[in-house]
Design a protein around this motif. Structure first.
Motif, PDB file in Angstrom:
ATOM      1  N   THR A 167       0.833  -1.209   0.000  1.00 60.85           N
ATOM      2  CA  THR A 167       0.000   0.000   0.000  1.00 60.85           C
ATOM      3  C   THR A 167       0.864   1.254   0.000  1.00 60.85           C
ATOM      4  O   THR A 167       0.671   2.168  -0.805  1.00 60.85           O
ATOM      5  N   LYS A 168       1.826   1.294   0.891  1.00 65.63           N
ATOM      6  CA  LYS A 168       2.673   2.486   1.013  1.00 65.63           C
ATOM      7  C   LYS A 168       3.597   2.650  -0.189  1.00 65.63           C
ATOM      8  O   LYS A 168       3.833   3.768  -0.635  1.00 65.63           O
ATOM      9  N   ALA A 169       4.107   1.561  -0.714  1.00 68.91           N
ATOM     10  CA  ALA A 169       4.958   1.633  -1.904  1.00 68.91           C
ATOM     11  C   ALA A 169       4.166   2.189  -3.079  1.00 68.91           C
ATOM     12  O   ALA A 169       4.646   3.069  -3.796  1.00 68.91           O
ATOM     13  N   ALA A 170       2.961   1.692  -3.274  1.00 68.00           N
ATOM     14  CA  ALA A 170       2.117   2.168  -4.376  1.00 68.00           C
ATOM     15  C   ALA A 170       1.808   3.651  -4.213  1.00 68.00           C
ATOM     16  O   ALA A 170       1.844   4.418  -5.183  1.00 68.00           O
ATOM     17  N   ALA A 171       1.539   4.073  -2.982  1.00 67.97           N
ATOM     18  CA  ALA A 171       1.221   5.479  -2.723  1.00 67.97           C
ATOM     19  C   ALA A 171       2.399   6.391  -3.057  1.00 67.97           C
ATOM     20  O   ALA A 171       2.206   7.548  -3.436  1.00 67.97           O
ATOM     21  N   GLU A 172       3.614   5.879  -2.933  1.00 73.32           N
ATOM     22  CA  GLU A 172       4.815   6.667  -3.222  1.00 73.32           C
ATOM     23  C   GLU A 172       5.366   6.406  -4.618  1.00 73.32           C
ATOM     24  O   GLU A 172       6.415   6.932  -4.982  1.00 73.32           O
ATOM     25  N   PHE A 208      10.691   0.417  -1.628  1.00 69.83           N
ATOM     26  CA  PHE A 208      10.130   0.938  -0.383  1.00 69.83           C
ATOM     27  C   PHE A 208      10.712   0.207   0.817  1.00 69.83           C
ATOM     28  O   PHE A 208      11.090   0.827   1.813  1.00 69.83           O
ATOM     29  N   ALA A 209      10.789  -1.120   0.728  1.00 68.90           N
ATOM     30  CA  ALA A 209      11.318  -1.915   1.834  1.00 68.90           C
ATOM     31  C   ALA A 209      12.793  -1.568   2.097  1.00 68.90           C
ATOM     32  O   ALA A 209      13.204  -1.452   3.255  1.00 68.90           O
ATOM     33  N   GLU A 210      13.572  -1.393   1.036  1.00 68.27           N
ATOM     34  CA  GLU A 210      14.985  -1.039   1.227  1.00 68.27           C
ATOM     35  C   GLU A 210      15.115   0.309   1.919  1.00 68.27           C
ATOM     36  O   GLU A 210      15.919   0.467   2.841  1.00 68.27           O
ATOM     37  N   ASP A 211      14.309   1.282   1.486  1.00 65.53           N
ATOM     38  CA  ASP A 211      14.327   2.599   2.136  1.00 65.53           C
ATOM     39  C   ASP A 211      13.950   2.483   3.612  1.00 65.53           C
ATOM     40  O   ASP A 211      14.592   3.075   4.475  1.00 65.53           O
TER      41      ASP A 211
END
Length: 78
Positions: free
Chosen positions: A19-24, A31-34
């Motif tokens: 969800t958060k990766a898609a939003a960004e 996203f997980a690496e960040d």
């Protein structure tokens, strides 16, 4: 491209990552690496703070003494 690794996370966390990766506009991997990088940096800071508190306690100084100790040290080393 980085090294491929396998980690196991709960379905709940994976759903939140997606969800958060898609939003960004990022992939889940990006996203997980960040998020992992930020978490590791935060942990390093917390380790440094804990070390400083421990050293301060061992030296007999209280946290409220820090500003005066630093100021006096700077004045002596000018």
């Amino acid at each position: 491209m980085g090294t491929q690794n396998v980690i196991h996370i709960s379905a709940e966390i994976l759903a939140e990552l997606r969800t958060k990766a898609a939003a960004e506009g990022k992939t889940v991997d990006e996203f997980a690496e960040d998020a992992l990088r930020k978490g590791l940096e935060e942990r390093s800071w917390q380790d440094l703070i804990a070390y400083g508190r421990e050293r301060g306690h061992e030296s007999g100084y209280a946290e409220d003494d820090i500003v005066d100790v630093v100021r006096n040290n700077r004045l002596r080393n000018r």
